[in-house]
Design a protein around this motif. Structure first.
Motif, PDB file in Angstrom:
ATOM      1  N   ASP A 168      61.866 -36.203 160.657  1.00  0.00           N
ATOM      2  CA  ASP A 168      60.146 -35.718 161.027  1.00  0.00           C
ATOM      3  C   ASP A 168      59.639 -35.680 162.283  1.00  0.00           C
ATOM      4  OD1 ASP A 168      59.518 -35.610 158.406  1.00  0.00           O
ATOM      5  OD2 ASP A 168      58.121 -36.987 158.124  1.00  0.00           O
ATOM      6  N   GLU A 192      54.593 -28.026 157.843  1.00  0.00           N
ATOM      7  CA  GLU A 192      53.148 -28.625 156.521  1.00  0.00           C
ATOM      8  C   GLU A 192      51.749 -29.404 156.600  1.00  0.00           C
ATOM      9  OE1 GLU A 192      54.576 -31.185 153.808  1.00  0.00           O
ATOM     10  OE2 GLU A 192      55.300 -32.916 155.482  1.00  0.00           O
ATOM     11  N   ARG A 228      65.824 -31.887 153.430  1.00  0.00           N
ATOM     12  CA  ARG A 228      65.250 -33.591 153.540  1.00  0.00           C
ATOM     13  C   ARG A 228      67.434 -34.256 153.051  1.00  0.00           C
ATOM     14  NH1 ARG A 228      60.483 -37.408 151.710  1.00  0.00           N
ATOM     15  NH2 ARG A 228      61.581 -38.384 150.459  1.00  0.00           N
TER      16      ARG A 228
HETATM   17  O1  F6P Z   1      58.238 -38.608 156.067  1.00  0.00           O
HETATM   18  C1  F6P Z   1      59.122 -37.695 155.282  1.00  0.00           C
HETATM   19  C2  F6P Z   1      58.569 -36.159 154.232  1.00  0.00           C
HETATM   20  O2  F6P Z   1      60.194 -34.951 154.229  1.00  0.00           O
HETATM   21  C3  F6P Z   1      57.709 -35.518 155.185  1.00  0.00           C
HETATM   22  O3  F6P Z   1      58.199 -35.198 155.832  1.00  0.00           O
HETATM   23  C4  F6P Z   1      56.859 -35.026 153.710  1.00  0.00           C
HETATM   24  O4  F6P Z   1      56.154 -34.903 154.489  1.00  0.00           O
HETATM   25  C5  F6P Z   1      57.317 -36.175 152.609  1.00  0.00           C
HETATM   26  O5  F6P Z   1      58.264 -37.319 153.721  1.00  0.00           O
HETATM   27  C6  F6P Z   1      57.492 -36.309 151.469  1.00  0.00           C
HETATM   28  O6  F6P Z   1      57.410 -37.352 150.901  1.00  0.00           O
HETATM   29  P1  F6P Z   1      58.105 -37.302 149.272  1.00  0.00           P
HETATM   30  O7  F6P Z   1      59.351 -37.392 149.616  1.00  0.00           O
HETATM   31  O8  F6P Z   1      57.277 -37.868 148.845  1.00  0.00           O
HETATM   32  O9  F6P Z   1      56.726 -36.086 148.909  1.00  0.00           O
END
Ligand code: F6P
Ligand code: ADP
Length: 359
Positions: free
Chosen positions: A130, A225, A262
């Motif tokens: 992020d 988002e 990610r």
């Molecule tokens: O903080 C990283 C992140 O990928 C954010 O961009 C996203 O809102 C969140 O984590 C998603 O989290 P999870 O993997 O718990 O769904």
């Protein structure tokens, strides 16, 4: 020079490409300095449960290219409790762990502060796609995530061009619009929507309409988002698609890139910064520093007190708590304000530019 027999490394919160490069660097630098290294598996949960594995130079071979984290990650509410902390400290004592390097975001750093306060010197390395940690210009994973977005938007752009369609693409970032803004500009989006700045819906729609009137076939909008999170969790981007179609007649598709952003092999920038942060974190410990987070400031690697970093972050996000600024001098408070203003200005300039060029 402070003496350490053994240090632990853990990854916590959302994973980020480049975490493995940081793990490798922490391990190799510590081993080089004659310090034993143990990997704590599954974040703070692994510290509570004693899920450890010794790391030597060979156990971190061939991981610099890998996304995710070989030590696994988790979100662990138990760590915030007194019982959870007591178990974590006992694990450190039972296994002679003298210090911890924690990879993650601001939640992870709060955990690192708690550990330091309980006698285990800890250092944070900012790892989150992020790029939402105000104390540092850069967090590990951001570059890889942006490049993934740019690649995917490029693919969608091609099919949009063939069919004269628009595509609204939603990307992660929690309540930070950095990924959407930077990747959106680099991908040539007509419209970018991020939670940091007011989004003029009608103006955005008119941009798509005018672009079509001037012969543009394929068109892209990149939405953070955070636009939905800001909207009480409502699917803001999907609602915008319906509105755009209804008002302009332009066939519009929607894509949420989600967690794919990610993963993936870290880029050069993420590998390099992760390596530098990792090695510097060990150097900091050896210099007797703890409760600091590694950061990039004015392009230089540095370390910043975690509490200062957390307060600065709350200032930027408009979430300062009563008494937050009490222990800082007037000069430090001014320095924080200037850092917030500079960060915002940098984003604002790019955001304005995106509207000028998105035609
Ligand atoms: O903080 C990283 C992140 O990928 C954010 O961009 C996203 O809102 C969140 O984590 C998603 O989290 P999870 O993997 O718990 O769904
Ligand atoms: P990130 O580090 O990416 O911000 P989280 O906010 O989920 O991710 O935090 C990761 C972990 O850090 C949590 O699951 C918890 O174990 C620990 N943590 C978060 N907040 C605190 C806190 N206030 N005190 C102690 N530990 C915390």
């Amino acid at each position: 020079m402070a003496k350490f027999r053994k240090i632990g490394i853990l990854a916590s919160g959302g994973d980020a490409p480049g975490m493995n490069a940081a793990i490798r660097a922490v391990a190799r630098k510590a081993l080089y300095e004659g310090i034993e290294v143990v990997g704590i598996q599954g974040g703070y949960a692994g510290l509570i449960n004693g899920d450890l594995r010794p790391l030597d130079n060979r156990s971190v071979s061939n991981i610099i290219t890998l996304g995710g984290t070989i030590l696994y990650s988790s979100r662990c509410p138990e760590f915030k409790t007194a019982e959870g902390m007591a178990k974590a400290i006992k694990t450190c004592e039972d296994n002679q762990i003298d210090a911890i390097v924690a990879l993650g975001g601001d939640g992870t750093f709060r955990g690192a502060t708690d550990l330091t306060n309980h006698g285990i010197p800890s250092i944070g390395i900012p790892c989150t796609i992020d790029n939402d940690i105000t104390a540092t210009e850069y967090t590990i994973g951001f570059d890889t995530a942006m490049n993934t977005v740019v690649g995917m938007v490029g693919a969608l752009r091609e099919t949009c061009e063939s069919h004269a369609r628009c595509n609204i693409i939603e990307v992660m970032g929690r309540d930070c619009g950095m990924i959407a803004l930077y990747a959106g500009v680099a991908a040539g989006a007509v419209v970018i929507a991020i939670p940091e700045f007011e989004f003029d819906e009608e103006y955005a729609i008119s941009k798509f309409r005018e672009a079509r009137e001037h012969g543009k076939r394929g068109m892209i909008g990149v939405f953070a988002e955070g636009m939905s999170l800001n909207n009480g969790g409502n699917k803001y981007s999907e609602e915008f698609v319906k509105k755009l179609e209804a008002e302009t007649g332009i066939e519009t598709k929607f894509a949420r890139l989600g967690h794919i952003v990610r993963g993936g092999s870290p880029t050069l920038r993420d590998r390099l910064h992760a390596t530098q942060f990792g090695a510097e974190a060990v150097s900091c410990l050896l210099e007797g520093k703890s409760n600091v987070v590694m950061a990039i400031k004015n392009g230089m690697i540095t370390d910043i007190d975690i509490n200062y970093a957390l307060v600065l972050d709350r200032m930027y996000k408009g979430k300062l708590k009563d008494g937050d600024l009490d222990k800082y001098t007037a000069a430090q408070v001014e320095e924080m304000k200037a850092a917030c203003a500079q960060r915002r200005l940098k984003m604002e300039k790019l955001y304005k530019l995106s509207f000028e060029l998105g035609k």
